[in-house]
Scaffold this motif. Structure first.
Motif, PDB file in Angstrom:
ATOM      1  N   GLY A 110       0.435  -1.489  -0.183  1.00  0.00           N
ATOM      2  CA  GLY A 110      -0.175   0.201   0.201  1.00  0.00           C
ATOM      3  C   GLY A 110       0.969   1.311  -0.005  1.00  0.00           C
ATOM      4  N   THR A 111       1.828   1.399   1.059  1.00  0.00           N
ATOM      5  CA  THR A 111       2.932   2.399   0.962  1.00  0.00           C
ATOM      6  C   THR A 111       3.368   2.475  -0.902  1.00  0.00           C
ATOM      7  OG1 THR A 111       2.949   1.845   2.730  1.00  0.00           O
ATOM      8  CG2 THR A 111       4.754   3.929   1.815  1.00  0.00           C
ATOM      9  N   GLY A 112       4.061   1.587  -1.252  1.00  0.00           N
ATOM     10  CA  GLY A 112       4.727   1.633  -2.236  1.00  0.00           C
ATOM     11  C   GLY A 112       3.172   2.221  -3.384  1.00  0.00           C
ATOM     12  N   PHE A 113       2.850   1.657  -3.311  1.00  0.00           N
ATOM     13  CA  PHE A 113       1.556   2.291  -4.335  1.00  0.00           C
ATOM     14  C   PHE A 113       1.435   3.750  -4.211  1.00  0.00           C
ATOM     15  CE2 PHE A 113      -2.806   2.909  -6.036  1.00  0.00           C
ATOM     16  CZ  PHE A 113      -2.627   1.980  -7.429  1.00  0.00           C
ATOM     17  N   LEU A 114       1.462   4.408  -2.862  1.00  0.00           N
ATOM     18  CA  LEU A 114       1.054   5.473  -3.144  1.00  0.00           C
ATOM     19  C   LEU A 114       2.583   6.455  -3.364  1.00  0.00           C
ATOM     20  CD1 LEU A 114      -0.794   5.793   0.459  1.00  0.00           C
ATOM     21  CD2 LEU A 114      -1.645   6.048  -1.421  1.00  0.00           C
ATOM     22  N   LEU A 115       3.562   5.805  -2.997  1.00  0.00           N
ATOM     23  CA  LEU A 115       4.777   6.552  -4.006  1.00  0.00           C
ATOM     24  C   LEU A 115       4.338   6.376  -5.323  1.00  0.00           C
ATOM     25  CD1 LEU A 115       7.286   5.000  -1.006  1.00  0.00           C
ATOM     26  CD2 LEU A 115       6.935   7.301  -1.688  1.00  0.00           C
ATOM     27  N   LEU A 116       4.367   5.048  -6.058  1.00  0.00           N
ATOM     28  CA  LEU A 116       4.062   5.507  -6.924  1.00  0.00           C
ATOM     29  C   LEU A 116       3.592   6.958  -8.024  1.00  0.00           C
ATOM     30  CD1 LEU A 116       4.861   1.374  -8.128  1.00  0.00           C
ATOM     31  CD2 LEU A 116       5.906   3.434  -8.461  1.00  0.00           C
TER      32      LEU A 116
ATOM     33  N   ALA B  71       2.816  18.062  -6.691  1.00  0.00           N
ATOM     34  CA  ALA B  71       3.417  16.991  -6.427  1.00  0.00           C
ATOM     35  C   ALA B  71       4.369  16.478  -5.046  1.00  0.00           C
ATOM     36  CB  ALA B  71       4.443  16.421  -7.765  1.00  0.00           C
ATOM     37  N   VAL B  72       4.978  17.431  -5.192  1.00  0.00           N
ATOM     38  CA  VAL B  72       5.940  18.112  -3.837  1.00  0.00           C
ATOM     39  C   VAL B  72       5.356  17.335  -2.535  1.00  0.00           C
ATOM     40  CG1 VAL B  72       6.803  18.659  -1.790  1.00  0.00           C
ATOM     41  CG2 VAL B  72       7.423  18.949  -4.518  1.00  0.00           C
ATOM     42  N   SER B  73       3.561  17.899  -2.174  1.00  0.00           N
ATOM     43  CA  SER B  73       3.017  18.013  -1.203  1.00  0.00           C
ATOM     44  C   SER B  73       1.968  16.676  -0.870  1.00  0.00           C
ATOM     45  CB  SER B  73       1.392  18.719  -1.230  1.00  0.00           C
ATOM     46  OG  SER B  73       1.541  20.043  -1.361  1.00  0.00           O
TER      47      SER B  73
ATOM     48  N   TRP C   8       2.820  14.150   1.932  1.00  0.00           N
ATOM     49  CA  TRP C   8       1.718  13.136   2.403  1.00  0.00           C
ATOM     50  C   TRP C   8       2.573  11.805   2.859  1.00  0.00           C
ATOM     51  CZ3 TRP C   8      -1.434  14.445   5.884  1.00  0.00           C
ATOM     52  CH2 TRP C   8      -2.424  16.010   6.141  1.00  0.00           C
ATOM     53  N   CYS C   9       2.544  11.274   1.350  1.00  0.00           N
ATOM     54  CA  CYS C   9       3.599   9.085   2.069  1.00  0.00           C
ATOM     55  C   CYS C   9       4.116   9.073   3.234  1.00  0.00           C
ATOM     56  CB  CYS C   9       4.347   9.662   0.792  1.00  0.00           C
ATOM     57  SG  CYS C   9       2.619   9.210  -0.872  1.00  0.00           S
ATOM     58  N   VAL C  10       4.890  10.141   3.621  1.00  0.00           N
ATOM     59  CA  VAL C  10       5.594  10.020   4.616  1.00  0.00           C
ATOM     60  C   VAL C  10       5.209   9.422   6.415  1.00  0.00           C
ATOM     61  CG1 VAL C  10       7.013  11.102   7.201  1.00  0.00           C
ATOM     62  CG2 VAL C  10       7.387  11.983   4.640  1.00  0.00           C
TER      63      VAL C  10
END
Length: 462
Positions: free
Chosen positions: A27-33, A49-51, A55-57
């Motif tokens: 799930g975290t990897g999909f959010l990063l991609l 895009a930076v925001s 938020w993925c942090v």
């Protein structure tokens, strides 16, 4: 190879915890991609895009925390007697834990990459359209080095956290007490001097050896005998006198037996946690509410203040939770406790540092979820699927970490539980003590979480 064998031969409960880490990593990897795809689709809006990447942090930190908790509860990588002789010392077992964590997180990141490529249509089928095209960037080619860089961040951070937490520690002996000084700088006596009458009270007769006492007749009523050579508390010998079958120890031996290990000190983060929670609520109250409900990727100045207040409140909850758990254990065994309340309270006090922080993280996650629900209710724009996925990852990791911490606490007190069962304690009493501990924690942290959520929500929604 050893890590693969330990992973394959683990019990089903251990495999389930590792699968939870894999799912959270996916799930975290999909959010990063998705943040990468949004940046590719809108090259003229780098701020948004930076925001999204920032938020993925939050799910990234939650996943790393879950991976660390799972690695600490892995029974296959715990030090055991005799393993160092075959080359499996603490450093080697720590390396095995790191490799196992990397395998779990790497598998989740690989699944996220395959799913993202499938939704883009790069593997097979047609790409998704509509709202999903905003973060998939189906009309542009995916830069593979950038995707791999984002996906390797989670396994690297998880491996570093596990390596730091499970690093071998060299236990150092406590420093010896300084020798007292006498007059003019001369060394004093190593033992305390006898006070007036101490010889008459504790050594009425000269001591005799144990071999001499073996052939002696039993003493008459009122007689006083002297015992020597009995094992003491620290492996030494305890000497003393015996009056009518009751042994009276010497002054030095009585002082040695009266020394008990000091109880575990209360966690020191409770005052700092309360201060941080109060400061966070004050920041949220003074930030006010913007005219319209902001999007998570376009935060105005007031919304940034509210977000900073949420972060400060969450940090305060995490700091104060171990102290509150220790306080629950102390209150549970107050006012003439019985065996049940005494056992439950002592266990809570001993396990406060271990289960307090995951409990504080869970309370912070519930408070933030309630505040977000209040903020986005009504006619305002509802959060999108990626926001829902991030909330699901954070909530699932929080609950799984709390349950894993409970499993770790149970493993740490396994020897104590076995000793109580050998002494004749009924298993029903141990189960009742566990239910009592859970009830006390729920009775304190439940209203506290609701109160903080109600205090935080009006500051941002009213």
């Amino acid at each position: 190879m050893l890590a693969l064998r330990l992973t394959r031969a683990a019990r089903p409960a251990v495999q389930l915890r590792r699968l939870l880490v894999t799912a959270a990593s996916a799930g975290t990897g999909f959010l990063l991609l998705s943040s990468l795809g949004y940046a590719l689709a809108r090259p003229t809006a780098p701020g948004a895009a930076v925001s999204r990447l920032a938020w993925c942090v939050v799910p990234l930190a939650a996943t790393v925390y879950l991976a660390l908790a799972v690695a600490r509860t892995d029974p296959g990588t715990r030090p055991r007697p005799g393993l160092s002789a075959v080359g499996l010392g603490p450093a080697r077992l720590m390396a095995v834990s790191v490799l196992t964590t990397v395998l779990s997180c790497g598998l989740g990141s690989l699944l996220a990459l395959l799913l993202f490529l499938q939704l883009r249509g790069d593997l097979a089928g047609t790409p998704l359209g509509g709202a999903a095209a905003r973060f998939l960037a189906t009309d542009r080619s995916l830069p593979l080095p950038a995707a791999l860089t984002l996906l390797t961040a989670l396994p690297a951070l998880a491996a570093a956290a596990v390596a730091v937490a499970l690093r071998p520690r060299d236990p150092r002996p406590p420093a010896a007490a300084p020798r007292p000084l006498g007059r003019f700088g001369a060394y004093g006596h190593p033992t305390p001097r006898e006070t007036f009458g101490s010889y008459g009270r504790f050594a009425a007769r000269p001591r005799t050896s144990a071999a001499t006492q073996q052939g002696a007749r039993p003493p008459a009523a009122g007689a006083t005998t002297t015992t020597t050579g009995e094992p003491g508390p620290n492996g030494g010998e305890v000497n003393g006198t015996e009056v009518n079958g009751t042994e009276v120890l010497d002054a030095d031996d009585a002082g040695a037996l009266s020394r008990r290990p000091a109880p575990a000190a209360a966690p020191a983060g409770l005052p700092w946690g309360i201060s941080a929670v109060a400061a966070g609520l004050a920041v949220q109250a003074y930030s006010g509410r913007p005219a319209t409900t902001p999007a998570l990727t376009h935060l105005p100045a007031g919304a940034v203040g509210v977000l900073a207040g949420w972060a400060l409140t969450a940090a305060g909850l995490v700091l104060a939770a171990p102290g509150l758990t220790h306080l629950c254990g102390r209150l549970l065994q107050s006012t003439r406790p019985g065996a049940l309340r005494l056992l439950a309270g002592r266990v809570l006090m001993a396990e406060a540092p271990r289960i307090g922080r995951p409990l504080g993280v869970a309370c912070a996650a519930v408070s933030a979820a309630y505040a977000m629900t209040v903020l986005y209710q009504g006619p305002a724009a509802s959060p999108g699927p990626l926001t829902a996925l991030g909330a699901l990852v954070v909530t699932g990791c929080t609950v799984a970490t709390l349950l894993t911490a409970a499993v770790e606490a149970r493993q740490c007190r396994a020897e104590t539980t076995a000793a109580l069962l050998r002494l004749g304690a009924p298993p029903a009493m141990l189960r009742t003590a566990a239910v009592l501990r859970a009830t006390v924690l729920l009775a304190l942290f439940g209203p506290l979480t609701l109160a903080l959520a109600h205090l935080a929500a009006p500051a941002s929604a009213h």
